[in-house]
Each structure stands twice: as structure tokens, then as C-alpha cells.
Design an enzyme around this catalytic site. Structure first.
Site, PDB file in Angstrom:
ATOM      1  CG  ASN A 142     -15.358   7.918 -13.800  1.00 44.55           C
ATOM      2  OD1 ASN A 142     -14.352   7.965 -14.493  1.00 44.55           O
ATOM      3  ND2 ASN A 142     -15.331   8.069 -12.482  1.00 44.55           N
ATOM      4  CG  ASP A 249      -6.407   8.964   2.467  1.00 42.31           C
ATOM      5  OD1 ASP A 249      -6.131   7.839   2.042  1.00 42.31           O
ATOM      6  OD2 ASP A 249      -7.211   9.698   1.883  1.00 42.31           O
TER       7      ASP A 249
END
Ligand SMILES: Cc1cc2nc3c(=O)[nH]c(=O)nc-3n(C[C@H](O)[C@H](O)[C@H](O)COP(=O)(O)O)c2cc1C
Length: 443
Positions: A142, A249
Site C-alpha cells: 500500500n 493543512d
């Protein structure tokens, strides 16, 4: 284009690259310069306190992805959709052939890498364009992005969103989870790493379907990483946690400070004259990398219920919370159905506007014009209360340990049909253009 250096050459030739030779400090000085040049790739050739150069902004415009993938901007969604549905296993290459292991740092020291501090109140220097390769014990490799706070020479704190690939693999592994963190990658690898395919589908196989992505085995664990990466940090994600943040963010607002896992770094390898990729949170590069890879999954979901022409996740919606869906309307209720389906294609989506195919979905004024002239709130507004939503939306309800929740809204801004299978008043909704005038004849 299979590596970052070919891409730098191509943007330099196209006249898009900004090169800065004056010395610049990654501590608070570099971020505002990148922000002022948002939308352009910038190469900093002299970085204070580091022997490495810094590149930023290479993903800040759809044109750069089109250049890297050798296609038109409008075709990007289809290139991503094809690669997503037909991944192909990358070729494993020998260690002696690979750029990313040209130099092995004798003593790993993260402080030699030019991590940027963006704001005075940030928790510290952060790596923001780092992709982490892990192995899930059940579903295999992943790959996903994680912002990384540098704690000292060999430790990082990683923001790992709950219930996604890395978090799931870590929770299944009682010991430390081996990780390989790659920085300085070609655009197609960054695009693939931003996708969230079902468990068992390797993002590097999606990358390899977009452009050749040879991989090599790490020196201290079994993980395979893109051979063309500029840096590889090999280590382990531990179950020890520390406070991670404050950090601004995607939405350009302060994210919540959380207890997050600590990563221990065992080995750092890099290319000769390695180039470090710094991505500015909340700016165009971050937005495009977050949003664009969700366009194919929205496209596929909408296409199941009507004819979808294209999808755009828009920068004004932080490239995560808002989408515009363009359809070729065949039935009176296609617009409503498309709005509903879009949310199935991207779970974090909050608002969607559906338009006809005469509207340019990259032009906010055209979208607004469609809403102004074709939409009636009592007929075309769809609202769903208290839905699972994005952890990044400051106005959502956030309860620690639980999925965030918010309301969702769909606007059907397609031309309303007065017949079930057609619109007899079409001429009332179509923009009437002027004939093209030759202005020079009048000057
Ligand atoms: C620039 C960028 C930064 C990201 N930062 C983080 C992060 O700090 N933590 C995180 O868990 N996900 C982050 N993501 C999102 C993950 O990459 C995304 O959740 C991933 O596609 C999920 O895939 P997975 O479910 O296969 O793990 C970021 C994505 C991008 C494009």
C-alpha cells in the site's frame, strides 16, 4: 516521463520553470516564496543548511500533468481511469542499476534533508511530499502520502488518517511496521499514490500503467520502491505516539493536534545531487494532487446512472470538498441522479454542481452562470443531513475516534426539461454568441 529530472528538463524548455540561485532558508523563508509563485514549478539551487536542491510546484497546474503523461488536459481523467482499472505490475530491477540507491548515508540523519518550516507556529520542520510504502499482511503493498514532522536525526511523527491503508496495516501488525518513505518522484507516481484503490491493488502498479515505474528492493527490508525516487528513507512505524501538529493543512486552516505514530529511520539512500520535493500545504500543488485522482472514481459512479462527460474537483473547494460534474442529459432526472452518484464516487465530497456539456467545467464563472440561469432551489437543490464526511472540513462535527460528519448538498444546474425525454424550450437556456468581429478593421 519516467523520472523527475526529465520533467524538470521539459518544464525548463517550455519556459515554465522558475530557477532561484540566491541562497534561501527552508526555515520560514522558502514557503512564502513558493506561495508567491503558486502555479509555477520552482527550483531552488542554493538551500541554506543543506547540500540538496529543492523543487516545488511541479504538480501545481493540470498542464504539467498533461506534459508528464503526454496527453491533453481534458484527457487526464480518462488516463487516470484507465490506469486505475488496469494496473500493471512494475518491473523489479537490480540494485546496481538504480538511481535511488546511488548514495547510502553512512549515518542516517534526517536533519541533512531540507524539510521546510512553513509558519512560526508549526510544530517543526515537515516533509509534505513524502509517500510511504508499507505491506499489509493480508492485502500486500500500500502506498499513500503522509505528512511527516521531524523530531530528531532519526525520528518522525506521521499523520496517518484512520481506517485508510497505512493505518489498517499498522493495526494488524503487533510489532513495528516496516516502511519505505520516498521523496522526489515523477508526477505519475505522485498521482497514483494519491488514489485510494480497493485493498489488494498496488498503487505502484497503477503508476506503472500510467508510465514505466521500475522498482527496487530496499536495503534493510523487503519493500519495493520506485527506482527513480530521489530519496528513500527506510525504517519502521512504531506503536509509540507523540503529539503531531500544529500544522496548516489543505483547507489553509490549522489542523487538530493529535497523538500520532512515531517512525524510526534505519537507513537513508538517495541519488547523487538529489532533489528534494517540498509541497506547500493548501496551495495549488497540494490541491491538485488531492482532488484530481478522485475525478475518475466520481466519473465512474456518475456514469453508472447517466452519461457522464467529465468531472472537475475545483480549487475553490480546497480541491477535496467540491466537484463539478458535466453530463450529457438524456432524461429529465439525470441531473439529480448524477448529484447523488457523485457522493458515492468520493466519500469526502460535500457539495456538487451538475452541469450540461455546453458549460466549461474549469471556469467558475460558467458554473455560476449555469446556477444563475438554470437552477431553482425548490426544485433542484438536494440536501442530505448528518453524513460521514471529511476530517479536513473545519465546519464538520469532529469527535475523536469517530468518522467526521457534515451535511451534503447537490445542485442540479442542468437545463430543466419540460418533457420527460426532451426540452422544448432549449433556446431559452442556450447562450447566444455574437458573431466574431474583426476589431482591427475599426482601429
Ligand atoms: C499531498 C497529499 C498529502 C496527504 N497527506 C496525508 C497525511 O498526512 N496523512 C494521511 O493519512 N493521508 C494523507 N493524504 C491522503 C492519502 O494519500 C490518501 O488518503 C490515500 O490516497 C489513501 O489511500 P489508501 O486508502 O490506499 O491508504 C495526502 C494526500 C496528498 C495528495
Amino acid at each position: 516521463m519516467t523520472n523527475l529530472r526529465d520533467f524538470i528538463g521539459a518544464v525548463r524548455e517550455a519556459g515554465w520553470l522558475v530557477e532561484i540561485n540566491k541562497q534561501i532558508d527552508p526555515y520560514l523563508e522558502m514557503a512564502p516564496v513558493i506561495a508567491a509563485l503558486d502555479g509555477r514549478p520552482v527550483l531552488f539551487n542554493d538551500v541554506a543548511g543543506s547540500e540538496f536542491r529543492v523543487l516545488s510546484g511541479q504538480c501545481s497546474d493540470r498542464r504539467y500533468f498533461a506534459l508528464a503523461l503526454d496527453c491533453a488536459v481534458e484527457e487526464l481523467v480518462f488516463r487516470m481511469a484507465d490506469a486505475y482499472s488496469s494496473p500493471s505490475d512494475p518491473r523489479l530491477v537490480n540494485r546496481d542499476e538504480v538511481p535511488c540507491q546511488e548514495v547510502v548515508m553512512t549515518t542516517p540523519d534526517l536533519r541533512r534533508l531540507p524539510f521546510l518550516t512553513h509558519y512560526p507556529d508549526d510544530a517543526g520542520p515537515y516533509a509534505t511530499a513524502a509517500i510511504a510504502v508499507v505491506n499489509d499482511p493480508d492485502s500486500g503493498p500500500n502506498v499513500s502520502f503522509h505528512r511527516l514532522l521531524r523530531l530528531d536525526a532519526t525520528h518522525l511523527a506521521a499523520r496517518i488518517v484512520e481506517r485508510r491503508g497505512t493505518d489498517t496495516a499498522l493495526k494488524k501488525t503487533p510489532d513495528d511496521l516496516p516502511v519505505a518513505i520516498c521523496i522526489g518522484l515523477p508526477l505519475h507516481v505522485l498521482l497514483a499514490a494519491s488514489m485510494a484503490p480497493p485493498p489488494g491493488v498496488d498503487e505502484l502498479a497503477i503508476a506503472n500503467a500510467l508510465a514505466p515505474t521500475p522498482v527496487v528492493q530496499c536495503l534493510t527490508n523487503d519493500l519495493r520502491v520506485p527506482a527513480e525516487a530521489e530519496f528513500v528513507l527506510e525504517g519502521r512505524i512504531t506503536h509509540r505516539t507523540v503529539a503531531e501538529g500544529p500544522f496548516v493543512d489543505l483547507t489553509e486552516t490549522w489542523d487538530i493536534v493529535r497523538q500520532q505514530p512515531v517512525i524510526e529511520i534505519d537507513c537513508i539512500t538517495h541519488r547523487r545531487d538529489a532533489i528534494y520535493h517540498a509541497l506547500l500545504p493548501g496551495q495549488l500543488e497540494h490541491k491538485l494532487l488531492m482532488g484530481m485522482p478522485r475525478e475518475p472514481s466520481i466519473f465512474a459512479a456518475v456514469n453508472e446512472v447517466c452519461r457522464c462527460r467529465n468531472v472537475s474537483i475545483t480549487p475553490g473547494g480546497a480541491s477535496w470538498l467540491h466537484a463539478v460534474v458535466q453530463i450529457d442529459k438524456q432524461h429529465a432526472d439525470d441531473g439529480h441522479k448524477a448529484a447523488e452518484a457523485a457522493f458515492r464516487g468520493h466519500g469526502s465530497l460535500k457539495h456538487v454542481v451538475v452541469v450540461d456539456d455546453d458549460i466549461d467545467l474549469y471556469d467558475p464563472n460558467e458554473i455560476e452562470w449555469a446556477i444563475a440561469t438554470r437552477f431553482q432551489a425548490d426544485r433542484d437543490l438536494l440536501v442530505w443531513e448528518n453524513q460521514p464526511s471529511s476530517s479536513l472540513d473545519p465546519s464538520a462535527t469532529h469527535i475523536p475516534g469517530q468518522k467526521s460528519r457534515s451535511a451534503k448538498m447537490g445542485l442540479d444546474a442542468t437545463i430543466p426539461w419540460d418533457q420527460p425525454d426532451s426540452c422544448t424550450r432549449l433556446h431559452e437556456f442556450v447562450r447566444v454568441p455574437f458573431p466574431k468581429a474583426d476589431v482591427s478593421a475599426y482601429l
